[in-house]
Motif scaffolding. Sequence first.
Motif, mmCIF file in Angstrom:
data_model
loop_
_atom_site.group_PDB
_atom_site.id
_atom_site.type_symbol
_atom_site.label_atom_id
_atom_site.label_comp_id
_atom_site.label_asym_id
_atom_site.label_seq_id
_atom_site.Cartn_x
_atom_site.Cartn_y
_atom_site.Cartn_z
ATOM 1 N N ASN A 90 -11.904 4.991 -33.254
ATOM 2 C CA ASN A 90 -11.633 4.285 -32.004
ATOM 3 C C ASN A 90 -10.129 4.217 -31.751
ATOM 4 O OD1 ASN A 90 -12.094 2.850 -29.712
ATOM 5 N ND2 ASN A 90 -12.281 0.871 -30.739
ATOM 6 N N THR A 109 -26.185 -9.146 -29.163
ATOM 7 C CA THR A 109 -25.230 -9.250 -30.265
ATOM 8 C C THR A 109 -25.495 -10.460 -31.154
ATOM 9 O OG1 THR A 109 -23.662 -10.516 -28.906
ATOM 10 C CG2 THR A 109 -23.444 -8.117 -28.887
ATOM 11 N N ASN A 119 -15.504 -8.516 -35.479
ATOM 12 C CA ASN A 119 -15.082 -7.928 -34.212
ATOM 13 C C ASN A 119 -16.306 -7.533 -33.385
ATOM 14 O OD1 ASN A 119 -12.475 -8.318 -35.088
ATOM 15 N ND2 ASN A 119 -12.243 -6.246 -35.868
ATOM 16 N N ASN A 120 -16.438 -6.233 -33.036
ATOM 17 C CA ASN A 120 -17.566 -5.774 -32.230
ATOM 18 C C ASN A 120 -18.604 -5.032 -33.060
ATOM 19 O OD1 ASN A 120 -16.530 -6.768 -29.746
ATOM 20 N ND2 ASN A 120 -15.110 -5.036 -29.665
ATOM 21 N N TYR A 121 -18.622 -5.254 -34.348
ATOM 22 C CA TYR A 121 -19.609 -4.639 -35.232
ATOM 23 C C TYR A 121 -20.826 -5.557 -35.307
ATOM 24 C CZ TYR A 121 -16.265 -1.119 -36.832
ATOM 25 O OH TYR A 121 -15.398 -0.056 -36.884
ATOM 26 N N ILE A 137 -26.290 -0.919 -38.037
ATOM 27 C CA ILE A 137 -24.946 -1.440 -37.791
ATOM 28 C C ILE A 137 -24.420 -0.689 -36.569
ATOM 29 C CG2 ILE A 137 -22.595 -1.674 -38.639
ATOM 30 C CD1 ILE A 137 -23.716 -1.868 -41.452
ATOM 31 N N ARG A 138 -24.122 -1.427 -35.506
ATOM 32 C CA ARG A 138 -23.662 -0.833 -34.246
ATOM 33 C C ARG A 138 -22.192 -1.174 -34.042
ATOM 34 N NH1 ARG A 138 -28.928 -3.390 -31.099
ATOM 35 N NH2 ARG A 138 -30.509 -2.127 -32.195
ATOM 36 N N PHE A 139 -21.411 -0.215 -33.581
ATOM 37 C CA PHE A 139 -19.974 -0.420 -33.446
ATOM 38 C C PHE A 139 -19.411 0.478 -32.345
ATOM 39 C CE2 PHE A 139 -21.038 2.571 -36.786
ATOM 40 C CZ PHE A 139 -20.301 3.700 -36.451
ATOM 41 N N GLY A 145 -20.173 4.716 -28.491
ATOM 42 C CA GLY A 145 -20.369 3.863 -29.657
ATOM 43 C C GLY A 145 -21.079 4.611 -30.759
ATOM 44 N N GLU A 153 -23.648 4.160 -34.563
ATOM 45 C CA GLU A 153 -24.588 3.333 -35.315
ATOM 46 C C GLU A 153 -24.928 4.015 -36.633
ATOM 47 O OE1 GLU A 153 -27.908 2.930 -32.683
ATOM 48 O OE2 GLU A 153 -28.499 5.023 -32.842
#
Length: 594
Positions: free
Chosen positions: A57, A418, A455-457, A522-524, A531, A533
């Motif tokens: 990223n 989330t 964070n955004n995980y 696990i999504r990120f 994104g 996963e």
Amino acid sequence: MKKNFVLFVLIAILSSTLFGEDKTKLVVRLVSINGAHSLNSFDLLRVIRTKPSSVFNKEYFDRRLVKFDAISLKTFCISQGFLSSTVKDSVVIHDESVNIYFNITEGNQVILKQAKVLGNYKIPESQILDILSLKVNNPYNPIALNKNLSELNNEYQRFGKLFNKINVYESVEDSAEVIIEINEGKDIYIKSFSIEGIEGINHYLAERELTFNKGEIYNKDKIDHSQRRVLEAGIFSFAQISPAPISGSDSTTHLTIHMKQFKSHEWQSIGGYYPIEYYEGAEPLPGAGAEIGWRNRSINASTTNLNINLAGYLIPSQDYIYPKITFNINIGNQWFLKRRIPTQIGYFFEKFKPYGQFKDSFIARYGFRIVNQNNLTERSYLLSELKWEKFSETENLEHRTYTLTSYIDRTDHPIISTSGYRLTGMFHMSGGILGGSKSFYKIDLGFNHYSIIVNNYIFAGRYKIGKIFGWDSSNSDDPQFDLFYLGGSSSLRGWDMMRFQIDEDTGNPSGDVFRIISNWEIRFPIFWIVGGELFIDGGMLSDKLNQDELTNYLWNGGFGITIATPLAPFRLDFATPFDGTDTWRIQMGANYIF
């Protein structure tokens, strides 16, 4: 002429100076938070939106975002009791990258020494302090206090205290003392109400959705419930109930109900790539679909609505593309026999190929159904369906079924969740006291959960268990749609669509009466709208449950790429079974797997 040339050159130089700046974006290389000795660095990093770039990223520098992050850090410090804290940001630029530093001076942490509530009668002091997040001998949090005052006001409105007044007095030195002074006011009663925005229909159609009456004490729960019921009527696009004091009275209120109506007649069409219901016993299969429909929201100026829908779908497999056509006519109303029982009565027709049996002839089934849906909350419901259906190829085959489905959604978002959880339950009865040519019972339970790692995980999990009782497998010619199937982008991604278990004689997908499935992801974010996963799936199909059968619980794992679209993420997964083989499968999916 010479003067004009010199003037032209000066303008060109000036323009290049003002507008010829390098537009290269600066990449964030480092984000550092310094000076926080008492606060957890993990919590601080979750507060800010500016993130350092990673292998997956690339983050770009935004000066305004850095300033907002400094304010967010300051707010967080205050919420932890550091009322005199300061946050200063600084930026160091290296070529095309930038290092960002946030320097925090915490100061002394203020502890809440005493909290007192005065003037409360309807709500006990302990409940008020809990609503306002005031905990004695804990860090004083004025941010939560001010934020939750509206919730305390709403709580009083549930007791008819519509015009209450709440004042906060605080004394802050080394510790804090807080006094909450409440003037509850009189009990407020509903004297009258009026409806605005209705044209061409009887006001009674809106009034019957109201759960309050004139002369009753004001209750916010009933007001909110009434607003939701008015919208559920299907003919209103907007509904808001606003209270106002009545001149000369300090104990009554007038309610104005503002409404906007939908167009009564409209054509609707949708299309795209999304999950499609194909078999009752399989998870929805991803495919391309297009639907067109006509809707009359108000037949004869009533809340009875008519929906006519024609849809076509194409579901891809490893060998063929399977078509499916559906046609539905439904008449619905929130009221049935003068009672509020949301009901739809409809006719349906479906024509499709048995999945995995492309060379077989099409199957056509048709019938009638009665559906009742009771909305528990905005995204939770209880649904029952009574259905009669026949198959055109087999005149003697007749299904009569009853299905009860519950859906409890406690997540933060219906599509991209989330945090929170979902609970699903389904009881299905075929035949029995209903009659028909096939009798069995089915139970299917599910649980999804979502949480933020950092964070955004996002960590997400799904668990489903289902069992069919009384299934007669002696006649293999009967449709096998109600059996459980696994495999594909919506269940076990290491296997082809619905081919987790196959018939050894025909090679076609084979279902069974018992199913367990579990998925973890696990999504990120990676960059922009892309994104990623990482996932593990596990599951089994069997005709019974015992310890020996659990050895057949098989696993797969892999990774995926997601692309955010205006409606839902598009997903491309790469998965392999954990069976010692090096076989990878590519699965396309619409939306997350769960």
